[in-house]
Design a protein around this motif. Structure first.
Motif, short mmCIF file in Angstrom:
data_model
loop_
_atom_site.label_atom_id
_atom_site.label_comp_id
_atom_site.label_asym_id
_atom_site.label_seq_id
_atom_site.Cartn_x
_atom_site.Cartn_y
_atom_site.Cartn_z
N MET A 155 25.16 58.15 -28.97
CA MET A 155 25.28 59.17 -29.97
C MET A 155 25.00 58.34 -30.62
N SER A 156 24.18 59.22 -32.16
CA SER A 156 23.35 58.40 -33.11
C SER A 156 25.44 58.04 -34.03
N LEU A 157 24.70 56.76 -35.44
CA LEU A 157 25.74 56.96 -36.21
C LEU A 157 26.51 58.48 -36.80
N LEU A 158 25.35 59.49 -36.74
CA LEU A 158 25.93 60.23 -37.75
C LEU A 158 26.50 61.83 -37.04
N GLU A 159 26.16 61.33 -35.12
CA GLU A 159 26.89 62.82 -34.93
C GLU A 159 28.38 61.71 -34.02
N ARG A 160 28.80 61.01 -34.07
CA ARG A 160 29.84 59.99 -33.45
C ARG A 160 30.85 59.93 -35.07
N ALA A 161 30.58 60.25 -35.88
CA ALA A 161 31.85 59.51 -37.48
C ALA A 161 32.22 60.43 -37.02
N ASP A 162 33.23 59.76 -37.59
CA ASP A 162 33.97 60.54 -37.57
C ASP A 162 33.86 61.60 -39.52
N GLN A 163 33.77 63.58 -39.65
CA GLN A 163 33.72 63.38 -40.72
C GLN A 163 34.04 63.69 -41.71
N CYS A 215 36.91 62.81 -47.49
CA CYS A 215 35.73 63.63 -48.21
C CYS A 215 36.36 64.85 -48.20
N PHE A 216 37.68 65.18 -47.49
CA PHE A 216 38.38 66.96 -47.75
C PHE A 216 39.17 66.30 -48.69
N ARG A 217 39.80 67.78 -49.36
CA ARG A 217 40.35 67.54 -50.55
C ARG A 217 40.15 66.33 -51.35
N ALA A 218 39.08 65.93 -51.65
CA ALA A 218 39.14 64.82 -52.56
C ALA A 218 39.17 64.90 -54.08
N GLY A 219 39.40 64.10 -54.80
CA GLY A 219 38.76 64.93 -56.45
C GLY A 219 40.15 63.75 -57.14
N VAL A 220 40.49 64.04 -58.02
CA VAL A 220 40.75 62.84 -59.30
C VAL A 220 42.53 63.18 -59.53
N ARG A 221 42.96 63.26 -59.55
CA ARG A 221 44.95 62.22 -59.97
C ARG A 221 45.42 64.06 -60.19
N TYR A 222 45.26 64.39 -61.10
CA TYR A 222 46.20 65.91 -61.83
C TYR A 222 45.76 67.28 -61.08
N TYR A 223 44.12 66.72 -61.14
CA TYR A 223 43.87 68.08 -60.43
C TYR A 223 43.61 68.45 -58.96
N VAL A 224 44.22 67.31 -58.58
CA VAL A 224 44.20 67.74 -56.85
C VAL A 224 45.41 66.88 -56.70
N ARG A 225 46.70 67.84 -55.93
CA ARG A 225 47.30 67.09 -55.86
C ARG A 225 48.18 67.95 -54.46
N GLY A 226 49.18 67.56 -53.47
CA GLY A 226 49.37 68.29 -52.05
C GLY A 226 48.15 68.43 -51.36
N ILE A 227 48.67 70.04 -50.60
CA ILE A 227 48.04 70.12 -49.51
C ILE A 227 46.78 71.64 -49.57
N ASP A 228 46.06 71.18 -49.01
CA ASP A 228 45.63 73.07 -49.55
C ASP A 228 45.26 73.69 -47.85
N SER A 229 45.47 74.52 -47.66
CA SER A 229 45.29 75.61 -46.05
C SER A 229 45.10 75.31 -45.26
#
Length: 586
Positions: A155-163, A215-229
């Motif tokens: 696979m190409s680097l893009l296809e095999r990368a951990d998203q 890059c999943f649930r990424a953000g800054v300190r006080y605006y992104v905490r815990g988990i998403d659905s």
């Protein structure tokens, strides 16, 4: 593996962008129509001689803003080092090129919105820590790469990368849909990479540290905490420590991530806002999704929860412990260690209590080792998942200590360390090791909290110092300012870059058109006036009447400011995100 093109030239005409592959034997040219936005593959003879030409080092991708599409390219890079004969680079500068030749089709409001979106995009690009390789898959650990199929290898680097760790995945979505142009698509990691050639007992080895930010649930300190659905945890980072000696490769992986329940901690001008646990959410559903995926990817989970066991952090510790107990999984073990209580009065030697407590578990988890012939000797059977409130300062200290213990075992097994020798006694290597882990801490902290990490004096020197406490105080004040007065813009910037918000120029009501609350605009004025009164107090010192008057004025303004903050909830004064709705962040 189909490597990405390394040497590129960008040719620009009024009608098209041409990205020419200049690697040996390459004849491919990626063509982007600036009007139709169509992406096609051409050859070198198709490039018009009239085109304006410049060298670039990679395509980050494309993004749609109010004015139309933009092409984002890497214009400067710095070599970090060699990784098994693969060059690893850090992108240091970018260019954002508009498909449109003019902005005359935009209204004044659209022009202003487009300018703001461009500022957001450039803000993310100005953040340090974007790494890439055109020939090596940086998104996967050594152990994951060793357990792959022949099809994966092709696979190409893009296809095999951990998203999870491809930060420009949203920008590459158009190129992703066309396999024939994948060699022009460059997956970029965000986090930290350090590579060092080291020597102990006259034996030379490479020591590498990689932190991959999700890059999943990424953000800054006080605006992104815990988990998403979906079970994605805020500030999730996979950190891998690698040793390469005489063809042998050893790896030790750890993870960090926010406490995996539904909770928030919105800034409200208080130094430490009260954490709020969602009272109606199905915590077990998100919690189980999180750990199901962690077990599939990493195996056994040893949770090290470093939050306080009293005060505002106590309910979170209790909730975490209760969720682990309710889940009842034999693959998950839970260790609660009150870092601040155990190490109060600068007794950081007491961290050995935790290390002794988990020593047997660490031996059981082991590490990954493959010999010079490519035979897997040992697999890592699970990971330590560490967290504090931010998953930054306390977490980094513990991770560096666990990594050192693993490295000690690896170097002894490889014959680099003699029997009875301790890593702590190798002064030159210890300096390299501690500084790299402190640099890793700073990188992760700047990306999430906006400042360098706290407690790095211990990571760098092995002891807590008075100067370190002063530096921590300065960083804490800077964090306070950024978290309250600039993190809304930072959060919006990340959401735009990652595709959590998509710009629609036909949208009748832009979220950027929402006016700032007058209280948010008033607070800086109050602060400036109060500071001015303080200066007046100092200048007028010496005269009883003027001193009295100055103090009355100063305290009067301070009282008015306090009255405003009390009268109106502090959250009304802070810089809040405007692009992604609150419920999508909480």
């Amino acid at each position: 593996m189909a490597a990405a093109y390394e040497q590129l030239k960008l040719h620009i005409t009024p009608e098209k962008f041409y990205v020419e592959a200049c690697d040996d034997g390459a004849d491919d040219v990626l063509t982007i129509d600036r009007v139709s936005t169509e992406v096609t593959l051409a050859v070198k003879k198709d490039v018009p001689p009239s085109a304006v030409t410049r060298p670039i080092f990679g395509i980050l991708g494309t993004i749609h803003l109010v004015a139309g599409n933009y092409l984002v390219v890497i214009t400067k890079k710095v070599k970090v080092g060699e990784f098994f004969n693969h060059a690893i680079w850090r992108a240091t500068d970018f260019d954002v090129l508009s498909y449109k030749k003019t902005m005359l089709h935009l209204t004044d409001i659209q022009l202003q919105d487009n300018k703001t979106f461009l500022a957001m995009l450039n803000h993310v690009l100005s953040m340090d820590g974007f790494y890439f390789s055109t020939t090596y898959d940086l998104t996967h650990t050594l152990q994951r790469l060793s357990n792959t199929s022949p099809e994966f290898q092709e696979m190409s680097l893009l296809e095999r990368a951990d998203q999870r760790f491809v930060w420009n995945g949203h920008l590459l979505r158009e190129l992703s849909a066309q396999p024939e142009v994948h060699r022009f698509a460059l997956p970029v990691l965000h986090g930290f990479v350090a590579m060092h050639s080291c020597s102990i007992n006259g034996k030379y080895f490479d020591w590498i540290l990689i932190s991959r930010r999700s890059c999943f649930r990424a953000g800054v300190r006080y605006y992104v905490r815990g988990i998403d659905s979906e079970g994605h945890a805020a500030n999730f980072v996979e950190t891998e420590q690698i040793v390469h000696y005489n063809g042998n490769r050893a790896s030790f992986v750890q993870t960090r991530g926010s406490i995996p329940i539904f909770w928030s901690q919105r800034p409200n001008l208080k130094y430490k806002p009260q954490p709020q646990i969602n009272k109606v959410a199905n915590h077990m559903d998100g919690f189980q999704r999180h750990f199901d995926s962690q077990v599939i990817i990493y195996g056994k989970q040893v949770i090290i929860n470093l939050v306080n066991h009293k005060g505002s952090e106590k309910p979170l510790e209790q909730a975490f412990a209760k969720m682990v107990s309710s889940l009842g999984s034999g693959m998950i073990r839970y260790i609660a260690f009150d870092f601040h209580k155990e190490c109060k009065n600068m007794r950081w030697d007491r961290l050995s209590i935790l290390l002794d407590q988990v020593a047997e578990m660490q031996d059981e988890l082991s590490y990954f080792l493959v010999d010079s012939a490519g035979k897997v000797v040992t697999n890592q059977e699970g990971v330590f998942r560490s967290n504090c409130m931010d998953c930054l300062d306390r977490t980094n200290v513990i991770q560096s200590l666990l990594a050192r213990r693993s490295l000690q075992a690896q170097l002894q097994r490889l014959g680099v360390l003699h029997v009875g020798q301790k890593l702590e006694e190798q002064d030159e290597f210890e300096k390299t090791y501690k500084n790299a882990w402190a640099d890793n801490a700073n990188a992760c902290a700047k990306q999430y909290a906006g400042t360098g990490a706290l407690k790095t004096d211990f990571t760098r020197t092995g002891k807590r110092t008075r100067l370190g406490l002063i530096m921590d105080g300065c960083n804490s004040l800077l964090r306070y300012y950024k978290n309250n007065f600039s993190d809304g813009f930072r959060q919006d910037s990340i959401d735009l870059f990652l595709g959590n918000y998509s710009v629609d120029e036909l949208e009748s009501h832009s979220p950027l058109s929402v006016p700032r609350d007058w209280k948010f605009l008033a607070l800086p004025i109050i602060m400036v006036v109060a500071f001015s009164m303080c200066i007046i107090c100092l200048l007028m010192a010496g005269d009883t009447w003027t001193e009295t008057l100055a103090y009355v004025l100063f305290w009067g303004v301070a009282s008015i400011g306090t009255f405003f903050i009390i009268l109106y909830n502090g959250k009304d004064f802070v810089d809040a995100p405007r692009l992604v709705q609150k419920e999508k962040i909480d």
